[in-house]
Each structure stands twice: as structure tokens, then as C-alpha cells.
Design a protein around this motif. Structure first.
Motif, PDB file in Angstrom:
ATOM      1  N   ALA A   1       0.834  -1.210   0.000  1.00  0.00           N
ATOM      2  CA  ALA A   1       0.000   0.000   0.000  1.00  0.00           C
ATOM      3  C   ALA A   1       0.862   1.250   0.000  1.00  0.00           C
ATOM      4  CB  ALA A   1      -0.926   0.001   1.205  1.00  0.00           C
ATOM      5  N   VAL A   2       1.947   1.242   0.771  1.00  0.00           N
ATOM      6  CA  VAL A   2       2.830   2.406   0.823  1.00  0.00           C
ATOM      7  C   VAL A   2       3.586   2.550  -0.494  1.00  0.00           C
ATOM      8  CG1 VAL A   2       4.784   3.419   2.036  1.00  0.00           C
ATOM      9  CG2 VAL A   2       2.997   2.276   3.326  1.00  0.00           C
ATOM     10  N   ARG A   3       3.961   1.437  -1.095  1.00  0.00           N
ATOM     11  CA  ARG A   3       4.673   1.502  -2.370  1.00  0.00           C
ATOM     12  C   ARG A   3       3.786   2.041  -3.487  1.00  0.00           C
ATOM     13  NH1 ARG A   3       7.262  -3.431  -0.522  1.00  0.00           N
ATOM     14  NH2 ARG A   3       5.577  -4.640  -1.421  1.00  0.00           N
ATOM     15  N   ARG A   4       2.477   1.825  -3.378  1.00  0.00           N
ATOM     16  CA  ARG A   4       1.560   2.352  -4.389  1.00  0.00           C
ATOM     17  C   ARG A   4       1.302   3.836  -4.206  1.00  0.00           C
ATOM     18  NH1 ARG A   4      -3.235  -1.830  -3.928  1.00  0.00           N
ATOM     19  NH2 ARG A   4      -2.634  -1.429  -1.799  1.00  0.00           N
ATOM     20  N   GLY A   5       1.785   4.399  -3.123  1.00  0.00           N
ATOM     21  CA  GLY A   5       1.610   5.822  -2.896  1.00  0.00           C
ATOM     22  C   GLY A   5       0.463   6.161  -1.964  1.00  0.00           C
ATOM     23  N   ILE A   6      -0.151   5.149  -1.361  1.00  0.00           N
ATOM     24  CA  ILE A   6      -1.231   5.411  -0.413  1.00  0.00           C
ATOM     25  C   ILE A   6      -0.608   5.629   0.952  1.00  0.00           C
ATOM     26  CG2 ILE A   6      -3.327   4.511   0.637  1.00  0.00           C
ATOM     27  CD1 ILE A   6      -3.608   2.726  -1.869  1.00  0.00           C
ATOM     28  N   SER A   7      -0.689   6.834   1.435  1.00  0.00           N
ATOM     29  CA  SER A   7      -0.076   7.182   2.707  1.00  0.00           C
ATOM     30  C   SER A   7      -0.981   6.728   3.854  1.00  0.00           C
ATOM     31  CB  SER A   7       0.135   8.692   2.775  1.00  0.00           C
ATOM     32  OG  SER A   7       0.472   9.080   4.077  1.00  0.00           O
ATOM     33  N   PRO A   8      -0.404   6.142   4.912  1.00  0.00           N
ATOM     34  CA  PRO A   8      -1.222   5.791   6.072  1.00  0.00           C
ATOM     35  C   PRO A   8      -1.849   7.016   6.729  1.00  0.00           C
ATOM     36  CG  PRO A   8       1.012   4.899   6.315  1.00  0.00           C
ATOM     37  CD  PRO A   8       0.972   5.704   5.063  1.00  0.00           C
ATOM     38  N   VAL A   9      -1.164   8.160   6.665  1.00  0.00           N
ATOM     39  CA  VAL A   9      -1.714   9.391   7.234  1.00  0.00           C
ATOM     40  C   VAL A   9      -2.949   9.816   6.445  1.00  0.00           C
ATOM     41  CG1 VAL A   9      -1.244  11.827   7.698  1.00  0.00           C
ATOM     42  CG2 VAL A   9       0.531  10.124   8.107  1.00  0.00           C
ATOM     43  N   THR A  10      -2.909   9.696   5.134  1.00  0.00           N
ATOM     44  CA  THR A  10      -4.055  10.051   4.305  1.00  0.00           C
ATOM     45  C   THR A  10      -5.243   9.153   4.611  1.00  0.00           C
ATOM     46  OG1 THR A  10      -2.569  10.799   2.560  1.00  0.00           O
ATOM     47  CG2 THR A  10      -4.837  10.355   1.921  1.00  0.00           C
ATOM     48  N   GLU A  11      -4.989   7.847   4.778  1.00  0.00           N
ATOM     49  CA  GLU A  11      -6.074   6.915   5.095  1.00  0.00           C
ATOM     50  C   GLU A  11      -6.697   7.230   6.450  1.00  0.00           C
ATOM     51  OE1 GLU A  11      -4.525   2.986   4.859  1.00  0.00           O
ATOM     52  OE2 GLU A  11      -4.436   3.001   2.669  1.00  0.00           O
ATOM     53  N   LYS A  12      -5.856   7.510   7.444  1.00  0.00           N
ATOM     54  CA  LYS A  12      -6.380   7.804   8.782  1.00  0.00           C
ATOM     55  C   LYS A  12      -7.083   9.155   8.826  1.00  0.00           C
ATOM     56  CE  LYS A  12      -5.291   4.051  10.797  1.00  0.00           C
ATOM     57  NZ  LYS A  12      -6.273   3.170  11.411  1.00  0.00           N
TER      58      LYS A  12
ATOM     59  N   GLN B   1     -16.075  16.785   5.442  1.00  0.00           N
ATOM     60  CA  GLN B   1     -15.884  16.454   4.038  1.00  0.00           C
ATOM     61  C   GLN B   1     -14.655  15.561   3.922  1.00  0.00           C
ATOM     62  OE1 GLN B   1     -15.278  19.797   1.477  1.00  0.00           O
ATOM     63  NE2 GLN B   1     -15.205  18.554  -0.354  1.00  0.00           N
ATOM     64  N   VAL B   2     -14.829  14.364   3.351  1.00  0.00           N
ATOM     65  CA  VAL B   2     -13.759  13.379   3.293  1.00  0.00           C
ATOM     66  C   VAL B   2     -12.863  13.672   2.099  1.00  0.00           C
ATOM     67  CG1 VAL B   2     -13.209  10.929   3.136  1.00  0.00           C
ATOM     68  CG2 VAL B   2     -15.249  11.662   4.361  1.00  0.00           C
ATOM     69  N   THR B   3     -11.676  14.195   2.407  1.00  0.00           N
ATOM     70  CA  THR B   3     -10.698  14.493   1.371  1.00  0.00           C
ATOM     71  C   THR B   3      -9.402  13.719   1.583  1.00  0.00           C
ATOM     72  OG1 THR B   3      -9.822  16.370   2.614  1.00  0.00           O
ATOM     73  CG2 THR B   3     -11.596  16.828   1.043  1.00  0.00           C
ATOM     74  N   GLY B   4      -9.115  13.371   2.820  1.00  0.00           N
ATOM     75  CA  GLY B   4      -7.845  12.730   3.128  1.00  0.00           C
ATOM     76  C   GLY B   4      -6.714  13.732   3.266  1.00  0.00           C
ATOM     77  N   ASN B   5      -7.038  14.999   3.113  1.00  0.00           N
ATOM     78  CA  ASN B   5      -6.047  16.062   3.246  1.00  0.00           C
ATOM     79  C   ASN B   5      -6.305  16.849   4.523  1.00  0.00           C
ATOM     80  OD1 ASN B   5      -4.899  15.412   0.751  1.00  0.00           O
ATOM     81  ND2 ASN B   5      -6.377  16.690  -0.315  1.00  0.00           N
ATOM     82  N   LEU B   6      -5.249  17.397   5.079  1.00  0.00           N
ATOM     83  CA  LEU B   6      -5.352  18.192   6.290  1.00  0.00           C
ATOM     84  C   LEU B   6      -5.806  19.595   5.924  1.00  0.00           C
ATOM     85  CD1 LEU B   6      -4.839  17.933   9.314  1.00  0.00           C
ATOM     86  CD2 LEU B   6      -2.539  18.759   8.922  1.00  0.00           C
ATOM     87  N   ASP B   7      -7.000  19.979   6.366  1.00  0.00           N
ATOM     88  CA  ASP B   7      -7.514  21.310   6.088  1.00  0.00           C
ATOM     89  C   ASP B   7      -7.912  21.977   7.396  1.00  0.00           C
ATOM     90  OD1 ASP B   7      -9.691  19.764   6.676  1.00  0.00           O
ATOM     91  OD2 ASP B   7     -10.804  20.218   4.858  1.00  0.00           O
ATOM     92  N   THR B   8      -8.418  23.201   7.298  1.00  0.00           N
ATOM     93  CA  THR B   8      -8.711  23.980   8.502  1.00  0.00           C
ATOM     94  C   THR B   8      -9.850  23.374   9.315  1.00  0.00           C
ATOM     95  OG1 THR B   8     -10.120  25.438   7.183  1.00  0.00           O
ATOM     96  CG2 THR B   8      -7.845  26.133   7.549  1.00  0.00           C
TER      97      THR B   8
END
Length: 119
Positions: free
Chosen positions: A49-60, A71-78
Motif C-alpha cells: 500500500a505504501v509503495r503504491r503511494g497510499i499514505s497511512p496518514v491520508t487513510e487515517k 468532508q472526506v478528502t484525506g487532506n489536512l484542512d482547517t
């Protein structure tokens, strides 16, 4: 003259709606990682999963956003940072099923049981 008024009106409207986008700082990123480790069981993973570029932080982050109805983006926003900074009780939000009374080991260790009756 009407063109001048129109240009002033448009510039005022642009000034009202053009607010600076708040940037996520390195301090916010480290705070978010610690939060996800504490409440959402973030671990350092390696593998396909990490080799494919899926970050564990993004998943969590996506899991956390889904849990709180953001809103589910997987990115850290305000909005995500604001939710993380709210007071918490300290109990993790994941693995709730591991605390249930029904599970794979719901069998008595002994076959002969004793009891007492207090009067």
C-alpha cells in the motif's frame, strides 16, 4: 462614468470575497500525526500500500473525517484541524469492537463452577 463606478463595485466585491487561504503549517502537521496516533491508531506501515503511494496518514485522515462527518478528502484542512483541537475525553475512537463481550474467546476456562448464597 458608469464604467468607473462598475470597476469600483467589482473591485470591492473581489476584495470582500478574496480572503487569504490559511496555510497548514509544519506544527499543524505534526499535531495531526500525534492526534491520529493517539485516537485513530496511526502506525508506520510499509508494504504494497505504501509503495503504491497510499499514505497511512491520508487513510487515517479520511477515516477521521468520515467519523466526525467532515468532508472526506484525506487532506489536512482547517476544518479537520479545528475538529482535532476540540477537547477530547482521551478514549480512542477506533477498535470499539475489541471491547465487546461477544467475541472469539467467550468460553469459560473451567467446567465446574461453584457459587455461594449470602443471607
Amino acid at each position: 462614468m458608469t464604467t468607473f463606478k462598475l470597476s469600483i463595485l467589482l473591485s470591492l466585491a473581489a476584495a470582500v470575497y478574496c480572503m487569504p487561504i490559511s496555510q497548514v503549517t509544519n506544527q499543524d502537521e505534526s499535531f495531526a500525526e500525534n492526534y491520529l496516533r493517539t485516537f485513530f491508531n496511526l502506525t508506520e506501515e510499509s508494504g504494497p500500500a505504501v509503495r503504491r503511494g497510499i499514505s497511512p496518514v491520508t487513510e487515517k485522515l479520511a477515516e477521521m473525517q468520515r467519523f466526525f462527518g467532515l468532508q472526506v478528502t484525506g487532506n489536512l484542512d482547517t476544518d479537520t484541524i479545528a475538529m482535532m483541537k476540540k477537547p477530547r475525553c482521551g478514549v480512542p475512537d477506533v477498535n470499539i469492537a475489541s471491547y465487546s463481550i461477544t467475541g472469539k474467546d467467550n468460553k469459560w476456562e473451567k467446567n465446574s463452577l461453584t457459587y455461594r448464597c449470602r443471607i
